[in-house]
Design a protein around this motif. Structure first.
Motif, PDB file in Angstrom:
ATOM      1  N   LEU A  14      -5.793  19.253  44.827  1.00 31.05           N
ATOM      2  CA  LEU A  14      -6.678  18.092  44.857  1.00 31.05           C
ATOM      3  C   LEU A  14      -7.356  17.945  46.205  1.00 31.05           C
ATOM      4  N   THR A  15      -6.578  18.048  47.286  1.00 31.64           N
ATOM      5  CA  THR A  15      -7.128  17.763  48.614  1.00 31.64           C
ATOM      6  C   THR A  15      -7.660  19.004  49.316  1.00 31.64           C
ATOM      7  N   LYS A  16      -7.128  20.180  49.010  1.00 30.24           N
ATOM      8  CA  LYS A  16      -7.607  21.395  49.663  1.00 30.24           C
ATOM      9  C   LYS A  16      -9.049  21.662  49.213  1.00 30.24           C
ATOM     10  N   GLY A  17      -9.932  21.765  50.154  1.00 25.88           N
ATOM     11  CA  GLY A  17     -11.342  21.977  49.828  1.00 25.88           C
ATOM     12  C   GLY A  17     -12.081  20.679  49.525  1.00 25.88           C
ATOM     13  N   ASN A  18     -11.357  19.580  49.422  1.00 24.84           N
ATOM     14  CA  ASN A  18     -11.970  18.263  49.234  1.00 24.84           C
ATOM     15  C   ASN A  18     -11.695  17.447  50.486  1.00 24.84           C
ATOM     16  N   SER A  19     -12.291  17.852  51.570  1.00 30.49           N
ATOM     17  CA  SER A  19     -12.014  17.168  52.828  1.00 30.49           C
ATOM     18  C   SER A  19     -12.390  15.702  52.713  1.00 30.49           C
ATOM     19  N   GLY A  20     -11.530  14.880  53.230  1.00 24.64           N
ATOM     20  CA  GLY A  20     -11.769  13.449  53.182  1.00 24.64           C
ATOM     21  C   GLY A  20     -11.256  12.768  51.931  1.00 24.64           C
ATOM     22  N   LEU A  21     -10.723  13.534  50.976  1.00 25.63           N
ATOM     23  CA  LEU A  21     -10.184  12.904  49.766  1.00 25.63           C
ATOM     24  C   LEU A  21      -8.830  12.299  50.095  1.00 25.63           C
ATOM     25  N   ALA A  22      -8.804  10.992  50.290  1.00 27.60           N
ATOM     26  CA  ALA A  22      -7.563  10.295  50.638  1.00 27.60           C
ATOM     27  C   ALA A  22      -7.105   9.380  49.516  1.00 27.60           C
ATOM     28  N   LYS A  23      -8.026   9.030  48.615  1.00 27.73           N
ATOM     29  CA  LYS A  23      -7.685   8.125  47.513  1.00 27.73           C
ATOM     30  C   LYS A  23      -8.104   8.767  46.198  1.00 27.73           C
ATOM     31  N   VAL A  24      -7.273   8.560  45.163  1.00 31.77           N
ATOM     32  CA  VAL A  24      -7.605   9.042  43.827  1.00 31.77           C
ATOM     33  C   VAL A  24      -7.317   7.947  42.810  1.00 31.77           C
ATOM     34  N   ASP A 101      -3.433   5.756  47.020  1.00 33.67           N
ATOM     35  CA  ASP A 101      -3.931   6.045  48.362  1.00 33.67           C
ATOM     36  C   ASP A 101      -3.016   7.119  48.935  1.00 33.67           C
ATOM     37  N   LEU A 102      -3.439   8.380  48.803  1.00 37.39           N
ATOM     38  CA  LEU A 102      -2.601   9.520  49.204  1.00 37.39           C
ATOM     39  C   LEU A 102      -2.208   9.443  50.674  1.00 37.39           C
TER      40      LEU A 102
END
Length: 196
Positions: A14-24, A101-102
């Motif tokens: 989910l987060t690798k390659g999606n820099s800034g993804l802190a919330k899902v 909120d990861l």
């Protein structure tokens, strides 16, 4: 990024390659099956409840307040929040959502297990054979971009709870695994007890 459709057993970063993804946003949806009666296709309401169970590195539930569901809508740390109860499954789109909120998930929580059970299934004589078009999907924190979707297409007739999928830590990253395992657990507390 286009949404990725998963099949049972698949995993995705989910987060690798999606820099800034802190919330899902974890969205879950289902529809009641139309009955095949003489007078046509009436639908019988099935009250499915989505929940998140926060597990430690051993896959165990540390305490009961880490079961986030319709009667405990927020984790103690505030990192996992439930949208509230939908008692019919009617309408388009997600029936229930869980906001995560990861970045705030405590270090001792290694997995967020996402499950669905049927409310009062014993008294109502209901099981997952009475629903259709069930799915779990992960969206970005704004809820506008679907990252992945897993259609729960197995035959779950006779079963009263589904372990849909899990978000889990992998080093500093978060991944999602599509599980799709049906079980007999009449209440979320019964299902959560399996992880104690």
């Amino acid at each position: 990024m286009a949404s990725i459709s998963l099949v049972k057993g698949q995993k995705i970063d989910l987060t690798k390659g999606n820099s800034g993804l802190a919330k899902v946003v974890v969205g879950l949806g289902w529809d009641p099956v139309k009955s095949k009666g003489f007078f046509g296709g009436a639908k019988k309401n099935v009250d499915c409840d989505a929940s998140a169970i926060l597990l430690n590195s051993e896959g165990k539930l540390a305490n009961d307040n880490q079961v986030i569901c319709f009667h405990n809508k927020k984790s103690p740390c505030g990192s996992v929040v439930h949208s509230g109860d939908n008692i019919t499954g009617e309408g388009d789109g997600d029936d229930e959502q869980i906001f995560i909120d990861l970045a705030k998930v405590p270090a001792d929580v290694h997995k967020v297990l996402v499950v669905v059970n049927i409310y009062d299934c014993v008294n109502r004589k209901q099981d997952f054979g009475m629903i259709q078009s069930a799915y779990i999907r992960i969206l970005d924190g704004s809820g506008s971009n679907e990252l992945t979707k897993f259609n729960l297409s197995d035959n779950y007739a006779g079963l009263t709870a589904l372990v849909c999928g899990e978000l889990y830590r992998h080093g500093t990253e978060w991944k999602f695994a599509a599980i799709g395992e049906g079980t007999h657990s009449p209440h979320i507390n019964d299902l959560a007890a399996r992880y104690k």
